[in-house]
Design a protein around this motif. Sequence first.
Motif, PDB file in Angstrom:
ATOM      1  N   UNK A 221       0.773  -1.332   0.194  1.00  0.00           N
ATOM      2  CA  UNK A 221      -0.083  -0.051  -0.017  1.00  0.00           C
ATOM      3  C   UNK A 221       0.772   1.176   0.058  1.00  0.00           C
ATOM      4  N   UNK A 222       0.359   2.105  -0.634  1.00  0.00           N
ATOM      5  CA  UNK A 222       1.269   3.613  -0.512  1.00  0.00           C
ATOM      6  C   UNK A 222       1.466   4.215   0.988  1.00  0.00           C
ATOM      7  N   UNK A 223       2.690   4.756   0.955  1.00  0.00           N
ATOM      8  CA  UNK A 223       3.004   5.607   2.242  1.00  0.00           C
ATOM      9  C   UNK A 223       3.304   4.929   3.314  1.00  0.00           C
ATOM     10  N   UNK A 224       3.892   3.318   3.101  1.00  0.00           N
ATOM     11  CA  UNK A 224       4.476   2.830   4.205  1.00  0.00           C
ATOM     12  C   UNK A 224       5.818   3.381   4.413  1.00  0.00           C
ATOM     13  N   UNK A 225       5.922   3.761   5.887  1.00  0.00           N
ATOM     14  CA  UNK A 225       7.319   4.158   6.214  1.00  0.00           C
ATOM     15  C   UNK A 225       8.457   3.166   6.413  1.00  0.00           C
ATOM     16  N   UNK A 226       9.303   3.268   5.635  1.00  0.00           N
ATOM     17  CA  UNK A 226      10.455   2.257   5.537  1.00  0.00           C
ATOM     18  C   UNK A 226      11.187   2.278   6.806  1.00  0.00           C
ATOM     19  N   UNK A 227      11.450   3.575   7.265  1.00  0.00           N
ATOM     20  CA  UNK A 227      12.054   3.775   8.699  1.00  0.00           C
ATOM     21  C   UNK A 227      11.478   2.979   9.693  1.00  0.00           C
ATOM     22  N   UNK A 228      10.420   3.224   9.826  1.00  0.00           N
ATOM     23  CA  UNK A 228       9.362   2.674  10.990  1.00  0.00           C
ATOM     24  C   UNK A 228       9.180   1.251  10.897  1.00  0.00           C
ATOM     25  N   UNK A 229       8.992   0.923   9.590  1.00  0.00           N
ATOM     26  CA  UNK A 229       8.925  -0.597   9.380  1.00  0.00           C
ATOM     27  C   UNK A 229      10.321  -1.480   9.943  1.00  0.00           C
ATOM     28  N   UNK A 230      11.403  -0.775   9.309  1.00  0.00           N
ATOM     29  CA  UNK A 230      12.778  -1.323   9.902  1.00  0.00           C
ATOM     30  C   UNK A 230      13.139  -1.222  11.293  1.00  0.00           C
TER      31      UNK A 230
END
Length: 357
Positions: free
Chosen positions: A40-49
């Motif tokens: 989905x759009x706008x998933x925060x990569x830094x937050x997921x990492x």
Amino acid sequence: MSEQNRVARTIPRRGRERNLVDVRPDWPGGPLPALVRANVPDVDLAGWLADHRDEVDELARRAGAVLFRGFAVAGADDFRTVMAALSDDVLSYGERSSPRSQVTEGVYTSTEHPADQPIVLHNEQSYTVNWPLRIVFHCEVEPGAGGRTPLADSRRVLARLRPETVDGFERRGVLYRRNYLPGISLSWQTAFQTERREEVEAYCARALIDVEWVGDRQLRTRQVRPSVRRHPVTGERTWFNHALFFHVTSLPDDVSAGLRAALGEEDLPYQTAYGDGTPIPDEVLAELRAAYAAETRSFAWQRGDVLLVENMLAAHAREPFTPPRRILTAMSDPVAAPELTEALASGTVATPTGGRA
């Protein structure tokens, strides 16, 4: 609260994340690189990492590289935030061998090399005694055409080489000769980021590099390094060197012939040999090229992509391209060579300084 929101809040977090992000360890058609895709759009990569760092570490070491696609990474500032989530130790670019421009703290342009020329597969700064465990790329502007960043698993490259080839390099190491020639290669001022000769000499002493000043403007250096290293976490043996990359025959034929005719072997900007100075035979260079070629994989860049490369486990390159193309890069997690650690312990060299951003 709507029924939809109530149900969503009762779904276990990991379950929701599996819907938001897919992890594919064998894309595209093989293990290099693994793919982590936002659905989905706008998933925060830094937050997921931040929540999946151990998982990403394991995936990167198994595959050699991980491509993060579809996340909200819009430029240098977002990329730097991603780097902070990936590593506690983002590095500056020292002992330079290629032109780059700093964009923000710890983030640089990828090598500023003519668009119509390829960059040969290599492991970043394997010729040094302090190298980054990881190099990470971010696609800010997609190439007009071409411009892929090919990858090759350095463990598999090593496995493809004949035992006698590996033994020859392991017994003697790799000799790197460099000449810093204004107008032809990087100046020593750019490479070492200083205007003072004594600072260059001090750095080289710490980095186990022999220094020779030639005339008023030219610096010549020599250093011998191993051809095979062990990854500090996995313990795997890997083909980790610049033996082919820095060899003059890796340049386009006309450039290589022109340099040899104009300068001679001793003054070439870059050249490699066995550690005892013996030239590397043409058939061995051909074997190295064939091993790299057999293991090369690539993908087409998309805007916003982030590519994490385990530098000791995978080599990277660059195809020629049609502009525009803007790929940013950052390096992290410094590794000190065993020979440097031994020299420091014995008091042979002083403690190195610098390297962090």
